[in-house]
Design a protein around this motif. Structure first.
Motif, mmCIF file in Angstrom:
data_model
loop_
_atom_site.group_PDB
_atom_site.id
_atom_site.type_symbol
_atom_site.label_atom_id
_atom_site.label_comp_id
_atom_site.label_asym_id
_atom_site.label_seq_id
_atom_site.Cartn_x
_atom_site.Cartn_y
_atom_site.Cartn_z
ATOM 1 N N LEU A 744 -12.279 -79.471 -44.703
ATOM 2 C CA LEU A 744 -13.604 -79.482 -44.673
ATOM 3 C C LEU A 744 -13.940 -78.355 -45.699
ATOM 4 N N ARG A 745 -15.080 -78.523 -46.706
ATOM 5 C CA ARG A 745 -15.512 -77.567 -47.477
ATOM 6 C C ARG A 745 -17.005 -77.446 -47.538
ATOM 7 N N VAL A 746 -17.385 -76.062 -47.426
ATOM 8 C CA VAL A 746 -18.953 -75.971 -47.652
ATOM 9 C C VAL A 746 -19.420 -75.453 -48.932
ATOM 10 N N ASP A 747 -19.749 -76.474 -49.716
ATOM 11 C CA ASP A 747 -20.036 -76.419 -51.193
ATOM 12 C C ASP A 747 -21.581 -76.090 -51.424
ATOM 13 N N VAL A 748 -21.811 -74.965 -51.652
ATOM 14 C CA VAL A 748 -23.156 -74.555 -52.059
ATOM 15 C C VAL A 748 -23.234 -74.334 -53.696
ATOM 16 N N ASP A 749 -24.178 -74.147 -54.274
ATOM 17 C CA ASP A 749 -24.249 -73.977 -55.676
ATOM 18 C C ASP A 749 -23.461 -72.802 -56.233
ATOM 19 N N PHE A 750 -23.423 -71.578 -55.463
ATOM 20 C CA PHE A 750 -22.718 -70.674 -56.155
ATOM 21 C C PHE A 750 -21.372 -70.101 -55.498
ATOM 22 N N PHE A 751 -20.972 -70.872 -54.383
ATOM 23 C CA PHE A 751 -19.838 -70.634 -53.883
ATOM 24 C C PHE A 751 -19.150 -71.526 -53.044
#
Length: 797
Positions: A744-751
């Motif tokens: 599971l990945r939490v992929d926001v714009d900066f990290f």
């Protein structure tokens, strides 16, 4: 026949997990907020129906027509609608609150049939076909509604496409004045015909004509036509000649301004080297340097350094390539944040342009401090402090000076043991394996090649650089040793094209010194000559070359590759000089020395290849193959400890902890599993396959398979006398470790924060016949065949 179960009964059934419950329920109420008399738009199809099989020449035609369908149906997964279920479950008419946040952030409102304007879409599809040469086409649509769910089927009836019979560059309209026929642009356009994108006998295609206009404009822009634009070119098409053929005529608009029909040269070049928005554009304080007007002075960046990035020269023909080259090279200077190049006609000289280059400085100095929790690939974790200073214009040549200090305290948090030394194993006084690290690194990056030779200025879009660095690092494993590492390097980096980068450090010096060795660690070294030689005080001196090739700079491509090659060589030059001077041949017991200390002699090669298949905009299949080998000779029999390969961990084989695999089938004794000294090798082979897909919002998922191991070039033994086998080409495949898992990945714009669960499949250090352990998987995060949770920042590759 599979029995159907009503949704209400599904809710009463026992479930194994919350995820399964969500997926099952998501199919039960998707039409909950669909108005009466309307339907949920769930799917569509587009079918092209041609007169004969020849229409199959364009297999992408149906996909092209399908792309015009707007709005698209709700996101589905295996026939279920998780986003729509979230929207319906947390539906609220309030503009704020937790329910509104979940509804809008993770949900997706229903797409209704009434929102699909089939008449408008039919017309758009017809126009798309017309632009592809299918002038005689008919679009029909049919909506099928069942249980408030709608499917729309489109059928596109087409004939054979029209083809091009003749192509003429008439350029001049019949009523044009004779004087306009003599201007240079007509001659120069005629000379571009050899590379035309239009060919007789090919289907009519509007996109090709638009591309042909852009091609001609690009050529003219390289020949001085600053004021010319593609819009000045017009294609006329005669489709009445019969037999499904057309004649294509190219001409220039009669209203084209005269200034667009002549090439221009550059006259004066003004460089505003310290410009900010709102500044006065006075040129009173001007330095004339090599034909350039440098404004206002050299108090910021000296002209002689700046002009290496300026490729606009007085009396040269204007070309768009030189403008782009100048803009990119100046933007690559750390001292500047913005670059703008403008041109104005010279009122006193015909067909001449004055160039104005406006450079806006970046923040010159910056101080940054970070307090963070660090978890390294060797499973050491703990708090850290990093303080860095940057000066983007250190010596008035846009040099980037960086000084960084780091301090970390770490504790072993993983491994095949709990991290504690077993009873009876000698330690220095504390039963936990603690570590602290202190370091300082200083470097300067010069945006040009600094060399004793007079090298020409490279005409590339990217700034070539010279990098000089020096630093010191202290690593203390409290229970074992203290390692001091000194380093210094001098190297170059240049990027001849967008996809290729070369980095070479002809001077790369490192000195590693072991001190404060405890009695426990001394006992380990005394029984393992191989380990002793890898930890000895030594110089590492020699060049390092790195080559990077990547097509990831083209994000629109479906297939992308990345390849990074490293060649690290040490000791050859020093050994050659000593041999010429008559030094005695080195031996394992008496190696040659430099300044009284031994030096390493080896050649190391490491290649990291990655393939990215962008299946959709958010789903991706990634494959990686890493292969490396280090060869020692002459003055060395073992690679230095800091150069040896290891495998396992969050960016490697995720079902195994870092440095817990290999070499080969070696099984580290339990009483020393906490130390992580033995499991290093001279050869590395690793492969990974990972499928990445969207879940909801910024939540992404992944499934993966990892495999690999490390090996020694020569056989060795540990302090227990256990054999650590060398690489054998006949048996290495049977020694590959394999793991699988999901993430599971939490992929926001900066990290990106990544949670990967690894499951062991094949364990190489077990006896033959017992190595496949997936059948013994216990489903827990403990035990020999349990899962392993990896928490990391960023994608693994």
């Amino acid at each position: 026949m599979t029995p159907s179960i009503p949704c209400k009964q599904l809710l009463r059934l026992p479930v194994l997990s919350l995820l399964l419950l969500v997926l099952l329920v998501s199919g039960c109420n998707v039409t909950k907020y669909v108005p009466e008399g309307d339907a949920l738009f769930v799917d569509y199809s587009v079918k092209v129906v041609g007169e004969d099989a020849s229409t199959k020449r364009d297999q992408n035609l149906e996909a092209e027509l399908a792309r015009v369908v707007k709005p698209e149906p709700n996101t589905s997964f295996l026939g279920l609608y998780p986003k729509l279920w979230i929207y319906n479950t947390f539906y609220t008419e309030k503009d704020k609150g937790i329910k509104n946040w979940i509804q809008t952030k993770f949900g997706e409102e229903p797409v209704l049939l009434s929102e699909v304007d089939t008449s408008a879409l039919n017309e758009i599809m017809s126009n798309r076909l017309h632009n592809r040469g299918y002038f005689n086409n008919n679009i029909q649509s049919n909506a099928i509604v069942e249980n408030q769910k709608a499917v729309i089927n489109w059928a596109a009836f087409i004939g054979e496409p029209y083809t091009i019979r003749n192509i003429e560059y008439t350029l001049v309209e019949p009523d044009s004045l004779p004087a306009r026929r003599d201007v240079p642009v007509y001659r120069d356009i005629q000379q571009t015909r050899e590379g035309s994108l239009l060919e007789t006998g090919t289907p009519y295609n509007l996109r090709t004509m638009i591309a042909e206009r852009a091609r001609i404009d690009s050529i003219l822009k390289s020949e001085g036509y600053y004021y010319f634009s593609p819009d000045l070119l017009i294609f006329s098409v005669d489709s009445l000649i019969g037999d499904r053929q057309v004649d294509v005529l190219l001409r220039i608009k009669s209203s084209a301004p005269r200034r667009a029909l002549h090439p221009y040269k550059i006259d004066d070049v003004y460089i505003f080297a310290n410009y900010s928005l709102g500044d006065s554009l006075s040129v009173a304080d001007t330095i004339d340097y090599k034909g350039y007007h440098y404004i206002p002075n050299e108090n910021y960046v000296r002209a002689r350094h700046l002009l290496r990035g300026v490729f606009l020269e007085q009396d040269s023909l204007y070309t768009r390539q030189d403008v782009l080259l100048t803009t990119n090279r100046l933007l690559g200077l750390p001292a500047y944040k913005y670059v703008n190049v403008e041109f104005e006609r010279d009122n006193l000289k015909n067909h001449m342009l004055d160039a104005y280059i406006y450079l806006t400085p970046a923040l010159k100095k910056a101080l940054r401090a970070e307090i963070k929790y660090v978890r390294k690939t060797n499973n050491f974790a703990g708090p850290g402090l990093s303080v860095s200073f940057r000066n983007r214009n250190a010596f008035k040549g846009s040099e980037l000076l960086t000084v960084e200090g780091t301090a970390r305290f770490e504790t072993q948090v993983g491994g095949r043991s709990a991290g504690d030394a077993p009873e009876g194993v000698p330690v220095a006084g504390n039963n936990s394996l603690n570590s602290y690290e202190l370091g300082i690194q200083a470097g300067i990056t010069i945006p040009r090649i600094v060399s004793p030779f007079n090298l020409p200025n490279l005409r590339t879009l990217y700034v070539p650089t010279t990098a000089i660095a020096a630093g010191f690092n202290l690593l203390s494993r409290v229970e074992f040793f203290r390692m001091n590492s000194y380093n210094a390097s001098y190297g170059y980096s240049w990027r001849p094209k967008q996809t290729l980068t070369h980095e070479i450090s002809p001077i790369n010096l490192q000195y590693v010194r072991l001190s404060n060795v405890t009695e426990a660690f001394s006992e380990i070294l005394e029984t393992q000559p191989y380990l002793l030689r890898s930890f000895r005080n030594q110089f590492i001196i020699g060049p390092v070359y790195e080559l990077t090739y990547t097509t990831q700079v083209f994000p629109e491509r479906t297939h992308q590759v990345f390849n990074h090659l490293t060649i690290d060589v040490s000791g050859n030059v020093v050994s050659g000089i000593q041999s010429l001077l008559g030094a005695a041949p080195p031996t394992a017991e008496e190696p040659r020395t430099l300044l009284g200390q031994p030096y390493s002699q080896y050649s190391l090669f490491l290649n990291d290849f990655r393939y990215y298949w962008n299946i959709t905009e958010e789903s991706q299949l990634v494959a990686r193959l890493v292969a490396g080998a280090g060869f020692t000779y002459g003055n060395s029999t073992v690679l230095p400890y800091v150069k040896q390969f290891s495998i396992g961990g969050p960016n490697s084989i995720r079902a195994f902890r870092a440095r817990s695999i290999g070499p080969g089938t070696y099984n580290v004794p339990d009483e020393y599993a906490f130390a992580y000294f033995d499991q290093l090798g001279d050869i590395k082979l690793e492969s990974n396959l990972e499928y990445r897909f969207p879940i909801a919002g910024f939540f992404k998922g992944a499934v993966f398979v990892d495999a690999g191991n490390i090996w020694l070039m020569d056989e060795a033994r540990d302090n227990e006398g256990q054999e650590k086998p060398q690489f054998d080409p006949n048996t290495f495949l049977s020694e590959i470790a394999v793991g699988t898992g999901f993430g599971l990945r939490v992929d926001v714009d900066f990290f990106v924060v990544r949670f990967d669960v690894g499951i062991p499949v094949r364990v190489p250090y077990l006896p033959k016949g017992d190595r496949f352990v997936l059948g013994d998987f216990n489903g827990k995060f403990n035990g020999e065949n349990g899962m392993l949770l990896n928490i990391a920042i960023g994608y693994p590759f």
